[in-house]
Design a protein around this motif. Structure first.
Motif, short mmCIF file in Angstrom:
data_model
loop_
_atom_site.label_atom_id
_atom_site.label_comp_id
_atom_site.label_asym_id
_atom_site.label_seq_id
_atom_site.Cartn_x
_atom_site.Cartn_y
_atom_site.Cartn_z
N SER A 71 0.84 -1.19 0.00
CA SER A 71 0.00 0.00 0.00
C SER A 71 0.88 1.24 0.00
CB SER A 71 -0.93 0.02 1.22
OG SER A 71 -0.19 0.28 2.40
N SER A 72 0.31 2.32 -0.48
CA SER A 72 0.97 3.63 -0.44
C SER A 72 -0.08 4.68 -0.12
CB SER A 72 1.65 3.94 -1.78
OG SER A 72 2.29 5.20 -1.75
N THR A 73 0.17 5.46 0.92
CA THR A 73 -0.78 6.47 1.38
C THR A 73 -0.07 7.80 1.56
OG1 THR A 73 -1.98 4.74 2.60
CG2 THR A 73 -2.49 7.04 3.14
N SER A 74 -0.59 8.84 0.98
CA SER A 74 0.02 10.17 1.08
C SER A 74 -0.17 10.75 2.47
CB SER A 74 -0.57 11.11 0.03
OG SER A 74 -0.28 10.67 -1.27
N THR A 75 0.90 11.32 3.04
CA THR A 75 0.83 12.02 4.32
C THR A 75 1.61 13.33 4.18
OG1 THR A 75 2.88 11.25 5.38
CG2 THR A 75 0.98 9.74 5.41
N LYS A 76 1.54 14.17 5.18
CA LYS A 76 2.28 15.44 5.13
C LYS A 76 3.78 15.23 5.25
CE LYS A 76 1.83 16.50 10.07
NZ LYS A 76 1.36 17.50 11.05
N PHE A 77 4.19 14.01 5.65
CA PHE A 77 5.61 13.69 5.74
C PHE A 77 6.10 12.89 4.54
CE2 PHE A 77 4.18 13.96 10.22
CZ PHE A 77 4.95 15.05 10.60
N GLY A 107 6.80 -1.27 7.50
CA GLY A 107 6.26 0.01 7.09
C GLY A 107 7.40 0.98 6.85
N GLN A 108 7.19 1.91 5.93
CA GLN A 108 8.22 2.88 5.56
C GLN A 108 7.59 4.27 5.45
OE1 GLN A 108 10.21 1.99 1.86
NE2 GLN A 108 10.79 4.12 1.53
N LEU A 109 8.18 5.21 6.17
CA LEU A 109 7.75 6.60 6.09
C LEU A 109 8.99 7.45 5.89
CD1 LEU A 109 5.50 8.72 6.27
CD2 LEU A 109 5.88 8.80 8.75
N GLY A 110 9.08 8.07 4.72
CA GLY A 110 10.26 8.86 4.41
C GLY A 110 11.50 8.01 4.40
N LYS A 111 12.47 8.38 5.22
CA LYS A 111 13.75 7.68 5.26
C LYS A 111 13.83 6.60 6.33
CE LYS A 111 16.30 11.61 3.35
NZ LYS A 111 17.46 12.53 3.51
#
Length: 386
Positions: A71-77, A107-111
């Motif tokens: 999955s891929s979900t857009s966030t402010k980060f 899970g992956q958020l940014g770096k």
């Protein structure tokens, strides 16, 4: 097959279901541990004559089959990416079984990445295309739970640093007639520290990686003749490269050197074993991290758009301790050649010859494996956009 770390800009939310059905069938001309009947693992070849019964066995398996979701979900980060998939290849207490086996769950958020995914010590791109699930026995291959930070990620460079789940495998069966190790328990107080750096060129890439791990064990017995408590530092370095020769030929090479990092190799043997302690006049013994060195070299050729092949060789060598049993694993060799046919999109048919050899520590015994395998793979996926 494995996740590719990427930091895309904000985009549409999406959810993907993917996987493949893969059937392997073939013939073992020699014998191997029946728990690993459908792979080539030198450590699992016989360590003495007739250990696994008669040679010459047909096999068929669907254990490479895989199912997963992304999955891929857009966030402010930035984009939040997740991946969860499993195959049917039994490990540990489920060895030899067709059962659910977690491959990726992260899970992956940014770096930042958290969860189970290929170790930061690995270079998944350098893995040759094989029909054998296991692949070269010396390759660095460990799906580990980790916290990873990637401060540098671009088309040309990548730097990643991770804290990974600690662990090691003790040589637990070689001393049963002389030294009681049943009460020796591991203690793992700190995570493994792992890092890699990659530089990409027009002709391919080079990646170097390193690991440091602390290994400790406690003797819980109050009546033992020897106090077997101890600790050691495991360490290792790897280097890998892909060299492209035109558009149809690729060389893939990897080498590693270290101590106590056997559990990070594809075909692991014990990381720690006992040896005589020459510094103690009372004749005590101590545990040590075992040195290991290995490499593989493969070439991939695209004969046509639909016909491709791989061939190569791998070796892994352990520097055994002086108290390991004569039939302990010392050296493994691995080689293969295959031919793969892609008749239409998402379908692969292939045939592969595999070779393996095991050499023991000091009793002079060795055993070989020869196998023919045919594989039939059917990919599927469906992407849902929000």
């Amino acid at each position: 097959m494995f996740p590719v770390v990427c930091f895309a800009q904000k985009g549409k939310n999406n959810f993907e279901v993917y996987g493949f059905i893969l059937t392997d069938a073939g013939y073992n001309f020699n014998t191997i541990n029946p728990d690993w009947f459908d792979v080539m693992r030198p450590t699992q070849l016989p360590r003495y004559k007739n250990q696994y019964g008669p040679a010459g066995n047909y096999f068929i398996s669907m254990r490479q089959t895989r199912l997963g979701v992304k999955s891929s979900t857009s966030t402010k980060f930035g984009d939040l990416k997740t991946q969860f998939d499993f195959d049917l290849f039994g490990f540990g207490k489920d060895a030899g079984q067709t059962t659910i086996h977690l491959v990726n769950g992260f899970g992956q958020l940014g770096k930042f990445i958290a969860g189970q995914t290929p170790s930061t010590l690995m270079d998944t791109d350098v893995f040759p295309v094989t029909l054998d699930y296991w692949g070269p026995s010396s390759r660095i291959f460990f799906l580990n739970i980790q916290l990873r930070y990637t401060p540098i990620f671009s088309e040309k460079q990548r730097l990643a640093i991770a804290l990974e789940r600690p662990g090691a495998t003790a040589d637990g069966t070689d001393y049963s007639n002389s030294i009681d190790i049943s009460q020796v328990k591991p203690r793992l107080p700190v995570p493994n520290l792992v890092s890699h750096f990659r530089q990409t060129f027009n002709w391919g890439h080079i990646q170097v990686a390193g690991i440091v791990k602390y290994i400790e064990w406690k003797d819980m017995s109050d009546t033992a003749v020897y106090n077997l408590s101890g600790n050691d530092i495991g360490w290792g370095f790897t280097a890998s490269t892909i060299i492209k020769v035109g558009h149809k030929i690729r060389f893939k090479l990897q080498g590693e050197l270290g101590e106590g990092i056997q559990n990070y190799t594809a075909d692991p043997s014990p990381d720690v074993a006992l040896e005589n302690n020459p510094d103690d006049p009372s004749g005590t013994v101590k545990g040590v991290a075992l040195p290991v060195v290995g490499y593989f070299c493969f070439i991939e050729i695209d004969w046509t758009e639909k016909l491709k092949s791989s061939t190569g060789y791998s070796t892994l060598k352990i520097e055994n301790s002086n108290l390991q049993s004569p039939d302990a694993f010392r050296k493994g060799q691995y080689g293969l050649i295959n031919l793969r046919y892609y008749p239409v999109n998402n379908v692969i048919f292939g045939i592969e010859y595999q070779y393996g050899k095991r050499e023991n520590h000091s009793d002079g015994f060795s055993s070989s494996g020869n196998k023919i395998q045919c594989s039939f793979k059917f990919n599927f996926s469906n992407l849902f956009l929000d």
